[in-house]
Scaffold this active site. Structure first.
Site, PDB file in Angstrom:
ATOM      1  N   THR A   1       0.855  -1.185   0.000  1.00 27.73           N
ATOM      2  CA  THR A   1       0.000   0.000   0.000  1.00 27.73           C
ATOM      3  C   THR A   1       0.894   1.239   0.000  1.00 27.73           C
ATOM      4  O   THR A   1       2.118   1.130   0.013  1.00 27.73           O
ATOM      5  CB  THR A   1      -0.864   0.054   1.276  1.00 27.73           C
ATOM      6  OG1 THR A   1      -0.010   0.376   2.383  1.00 27.73           O
ATOM      7  CG2 THR A   1      -1.551  -1.268   1.546  1.00 27.73           C
TER       8      THR A   1
ATOM      9  N   LYS B   1       6.916   3.612   0.884  1.00 29.20           N
ATOM     10  CA  LYS B   1       8.144   4.328   1.274  1.00 29.20           C
ATOM     11  C   LYS B   1       7.993   5.087   2.582  1.00 29.20           C
ATOM     12  O   LYS B   1       8.955   5.660   3.083  1.00 29.20           O
ATOM     13  CB  LYS B   1       8.497   5.402   0.243  1.00 29.20           C
ATOM     14  CG  LYS B   1       8.789   4.944  -1.130  1.00 29.20           C
ATOM     15  CD  LYS B   1       9.231   6.147  -1.942  1.00 29.20           C
ATOM     16  CE  LYS B   1       8.597   6.290  -3.292  1.00 29.20           C
ATOM     17  NZ  LYS B   1       7.540   5.490  -3.753  1.00 29.20           N
TER      18      LYS B   1
ATOM     19  N   LEU C   1      14.630  -2.569  -9.555  1.00 23.72           N
ATOM     20  CA  LEU C   1      16.093  -2.507  -9.746  1.00 23.72           C
ATOM     21  C   LEU C   1      16.813  -2.784  -8.425  1.00 23.72           C
ATOM     22  O   LEU C   1      16.383  -2.300  -7.382  1.00 23.72           O
ATOM     23  CB  LEU C   1      16.501  -1.112 -10.245  1.00 23.72           C
ATOM     24  CG  LEU C   1      15.999  -0.713 -11.627  1.00 23.72           C
ATOM     25  CD1 LEU C   1      16.426   0.724 -11.935  1.00 23.72           C
ATOM     26  CD2 LEU C   1      16.534  -1.656 -12.692  1.00 23.72           C
TER      27      LEU C   1
ATOM     28  N   LYS D   1      13.135   9.267  -1.878  1.00 21.76           N
ATOM     29  CA  LYS D   1      14.017   8.195  -2.363  1.00 21.76           C
ATOM     30  C   LYS D   1      15.486   8.501  -2.079  1.00 21.76           C
ATOM     31  O   LYS D   1      16.237   7.635  -1.629  1.00 21.76           O
ATOM     32  CB  LYS D   1      13.803   7.983  -3.863  1.00 21.76           C
ATOM     33  CG  LYS D   1      12.447   7.348  -4.175  1.00 21.76           C
ATOM     34  CD  LYS D   1      12.205   7.265  -5.668  1.00 21.76           C
ATOM     35  CE  LYS D   1      10.848   6.633  -5.957  1.00 21.76           C
ATOM     36  NZ  LYS D   1      10.487   6.716  -7.366  1.00 21.76           N
TER      37      LYS D   1
ATOM     38  N   GLY E   1       6.256   0.806 -12.670  1.00 23.13           N
ATOM     39  CA  GLY E   1       5.383  -0.178 -13.330  1.00 23.13           C
ATOM     40  C   GLY E   1       5.075  -1.316 -12.386  1.00 23.13           C
ATOM     41  O   GLY E   1       5.912  -1.708 -11.568  1.00 23.13           O
TER      42      GLY E   1
END
Ligand code: ADP
Ligand code: ASP
Ligand code: MG
Length: 815
Positions: A555, A579, A613, A682, A797
């Site tokens: 979520t 995050k 990644l 990030k 994606g």
């Protein structure tokens, strides 16, 4: 001559009794057979229940009696379609006697051990009679002999001791004369010298068979039951348990003493000296090989741990105090007290300081034990030399058993670390001097998990079961479930990981299955699930208490992130693409990391940066190997890349942002992406993972949005500003184009500082050619000082994000 014993389930239904008769018929072709039978399955318990009810003046004893009666009459009818009158009349007589006994107990309000033994004897007397008569009705050569005429005991009611001299003579004399091919004996029951009815202890029919086998010195004793042998652990609690082909008398005894109910512990005693092997077989599956218990030398290359068993209803009693140190006689007085009260001590541990002694006893004995011990040490307690004794209930013992364990180091280490990894608290440990047994006392609620954990550790070390609980099955979550469904077989065969989804939830519904949810129709199941709540999901996950549990957060919800610490504290791993936790307040981030270490629960969030990644994993490996990150340059927003790769003087900024949202590249609120907050989070996470203490406010964020865009108070308003301020955005594009540059949203970390901003990137820069929603990260470190380590690829994606979550789960599995 052969001796076979059939347990309660084996004689628990007419179908099973027919199986038994078939087996006997086969055996009787070549040999004379002694067949010991238990009471019909569940009858001993029902007799005792009726006795307790009568004693407590509870009229329901009559109902229980009727039930017992019905069960027997039904069996007689089903087994003997015609000709059952003679059987019925004997059984009726017996049942009348039983009824009178129960009425008597009701009247005098008392159920002594002596009466209790008389009461339970009805079970075996009835079953043995019905089976023998049924066989006779089918023209077989059969007789029933009452074991009470053969087995002589003392008057230790409910668990009498056998007088082997007289008993052996009786048995030998009887069978010398016996003419029938099959003799049916009731198990469990016996008589004292005074003619009182006694019993050999619960589960004692096994013992009866062993006594007879030894007296007749037969070649083999067969115990027929409802499972295909003695298993590596209780098959009712561990699905992966499997039958042990061969096991020594000592190992079998140890396993049964520690709870493997399949064999009543004293059973080994009579046959051991005579070297008579015990073969355990399954009545419902006669072709299964079963288990041979003997003293045959078992090759040392077999598994070191032979089996795992457990005893429930354990209480731990601790006697402690400074007055005990160095003074002899304390343990003697303690054990004498318990022995006088006939309390069986199951486990003993004493710390080397002699400051305390810890005993495991049956929970039902605690009251008597506490009172007796407190009385014995009254003086010392008053003088504060000893503390009043401490009692803990709700415990269970799990024991590893194996003759060969003494020759192998590290078994207990493996045992305790496996339990520890799964947050199973150990209250006491005991290892017998013979080193055939290592026992641990744990909470009853942890038993199933402990047995499964230990079984996996010692018997299935090649496969590891992972139990995942997924919250959020939207776009990404759905892909994750599908990937798991598709890869399960591959993981089992190639990585020896048994990956199961044990819980699933969306915002409306949730489902759980401790055996793993069948993923073929998970959506239908979820739709029919119970109402979802975040706390409910946590409570259910915790209650299932499965080993190697992992909570997966798919979520973007801060309330979910707030629960991570509760999962970690239960030793449940956390895998998140959300995050919020890692970019929240530094103290919270640190707390989660600490809890992860303390509770041995992995906390992985690879998908927080760059979707699938391997960015964080690579960074962790650099840091762990001693490298130091000096700076990071990165393009980390798939959504902003998409926007600036498609925005030019032929398109409208509003249209491009709308398209990005429609294709799922932005957060539901596009301002989170366009304001740079998402990218700031990030780079913050990368900086923290590089070892820097930093908060979101420390990151310099130079916005590129128009004034009105920044000030908008709703998503709709925001979209309106994009239309109104088209010129502002076209100007950004024109400036870059004039210099031959591309617009990229860049995050930088350098000398302990970080910033995010829209930059004009020249054509010779590695960022210039970034396509679609690709991400790129360049790590400059002490080792990669001149040429950075570069990671580049699809950074957004559903598919790649799901595969990133999948990779985190596998990382846990490989550890
Ligand atoms: P019976 O009525 O035939 O005497 P029991 O119920 O006394 O049978 O014993 C068989 C049961 O023992 C099995 O059904 C199983 O639940 C339990 N059990 C516990 N530990 C083990 C083990 N290690 N191997 C096999 N069975 C076990
Ligand atoms: N019927 C007795 C019991 O249930 C003895 C046995 O089945 O072994 O304990
Ligand atoms: Mg039994």
């Amino acid at each position: 001559m052969k001796v076979l014993k059939f347990g309660g389930t084996s004689v628990g239904s007419s179908k099973n009794i027919n199986n038994v008769i078939n087996i006997l018929q086969n055996y009787a072709k070549t040999d004379a057979i002694v067949c010991v039978v238990s009471a019909v399955g569940g009858i001993t318990d029902k007799l005792l229940l009726a006795g307790r009810q009568a004693k407590n003046k509870d009229n329901n004893y009559l109902e229980t009696f009727e039930l017992i009666k019905d069960i027997h009459f039904k069996l007689i009818k089903e087994l003997n379609s015609d000709n059952h009158d003679s059987i019925v009349s004997y059984v009726e007589d017996k049942l009348n006697a039983l009824k009178s006994l129960l009425d008597g107990i009701f009247l005098i309000n008392e159920l002594s051990p002596k009466t209790s033994d008389k009461l339970v004897s009805f079970g075996e007397l009835l079953s043995s009679y019905i089976i023998a008569e049924t066989m006779k009705n089918r023209d077989m050569s059969a007789a029933r002999k009452n074991s009470q005429d053969l087995i002589l005991t003392n008057s230790n009611f409910t668990k009498a001791e056998v007088n082997y001299g007289v008993t052996n003579t009786n048995i030998q004399a009887y069978f010398k004369e016996a003419k029938e091919q099959v003799t049916i004996l009731p198990g469990f029951i016996s008589k004292s010298r005074l003619g009182e009815q006694t019993t050999l202890g619960r589960g004692g029919s096994d013992f009866t068979a062993a006594i007879v086998a030894a007296a007749l010195k037969v070649e083999q004793l067969e115990i027929w039951t409802d499972v295909s042998g003695m298993f590596t652990t209780n098959p009712k609690l561990v699905k992966q348990a499997y039958p042990i082909k061969k096991i020594s008398y000592q190992e079998a005894m140890e396993l049964s003493h520690f709870g493997a109910k399949v064999l009543y512990p004293p059973t080994v005693q009579p046959v051991l000296d005579l070297n008579i092997p015990i073969h355990i077989k399954n009545t419902m599956e006669p072709e299964a090989v079963g288990t041979i218990i003997s003293n045959e030398e078992i090759p040392a290359n077999g598994s070191v741990v032979k089996g795992i068993s457990n005893i429930g209803n354990i209480a731990l009693i601790t006697l402690q105090g400074s007055g005990m140190v160095g003074i002899p006689g304390f343990s003697k007085r303690l054990f004498e007290t318990l022995s006088q009260e006939k309390i069986n001590v199951i486990l003993i541990t004493q710390a080397s300081s002699e400051h305390s002694i810890c005993l495991g006893i049956d929970e039902s004995d605690t009251e008597i034990a506490k009172n007796a011990i407190d009385a014995t040490f009254e003086n010392e307690i008053q003088l504060h030399k000893i503390d009043p004794i401490l009692v803990e209930k709700g415990l269970s013992i799990v024991a590893l058993v194996g003759d060969n364990m003494k020759n192998h180091q590290g078994i207990s280490g493996k045992m305790f670390s496996a339990l520890g990894r799964n947050n199973i608290n150990i209250r006491a440990i005991a290892q017998g001097a013979s080193e055939k047994n290592i026992s641990a006392v744990i909470a009853e609620k942890d038993v199933k998990k402990a047995l499964n954990t230990l079984h996996e550790q010692f018997f299935e070390s090649k496969t590891k079961q992972l139990n995942v609980f997924i919250t959020g099955v939207g776009n990404v979550g759905e892909k994750l479930v599908e990937q798991i469904k598709q890869q399960r077989k591959y993981l089992k065969e190639n990585l020896k990981i048994n990956l199961r989804v044990a819980g699933l939830s969306n915002s409306r519904k949730m489902i759980f299955n401790e055996d793993g949810i069948d993923l073929s129709d998970w959506k239908v199941q979820l739709n029919n699930g119970e109402s979802a709540s975040l706390e409910g999901f946590f409570e259910n996950t915790k209650a299932l208490n499965l080993r190697n549990s992992i909570f997966v957060d798919v979520t973007a919800n801060s309330d979910v992130a707030n629960l991570y610490q509760h999962y970690l504290r239960q030793s449940i791993g956390v895998v998140a693409c959300n995050k919020i936790a890692c970019s929240s307040d530094f103290d919270n981030y640190k707390l989660l990391k600490r809890l992860s270490l303390k509770y041995n629960a992995p906390f992985l969030f690879e998908t927080n940066v760059g979707a699938g990644l391997p960015i964080i994993d690579t960074l962790n490996n650099l840091v762990a190997s001693g490298d130091k990150v000096t700076s990071i340059h990165a393009v980390l927003s798939g959504s902003l890349n998409f926007v600036f790769n498609n925005f030019n003087d032929n398109t409208k900024f509003y249209d491009v942002v709308k398209q990005a949202a429609a294709e799922g590249y932005t957060e539901p609120d596009p301002r989170i992406d366009l304001s740079g907050v998402d990218v700031a989070r990030k780079i913050l996470i990368l900086a923290r993972e590089s070892g820097i203490e930093m908060n979101l406010e420390d990151i310099e964020n130079k916005p590129f949005l128009s004034e009105a865009g920044l000030k908008s108070t709703s998503v709709d308003d925001f979209y309106k500003t994009l239309i109104a301020d088209e010129a502002h955005y076209q100007a950004l594009y024109a400036s870059a184009k004039a210099k031959g540059c591309q617009l990229k949203y860049v995050a930088q970390f350098n000398e302990g500082k970080a910033n995010v901003s829209l930059q004009e990137i020249p054509s010779d820069h590695p960022f210039y050619n970034l396509k679609g929603s690709d991400n790129i990260v360049m790590f400059y470190t002490n080792r990669y000082a001149n040429q950075p380590m570069i990671i580049k690829g699809a950074g957004a994606g559903a598919d790649v994000t799901a595969s990133g979550l999948f990779a985190d789960i596998i990382r846990i599995g490989n550890n």
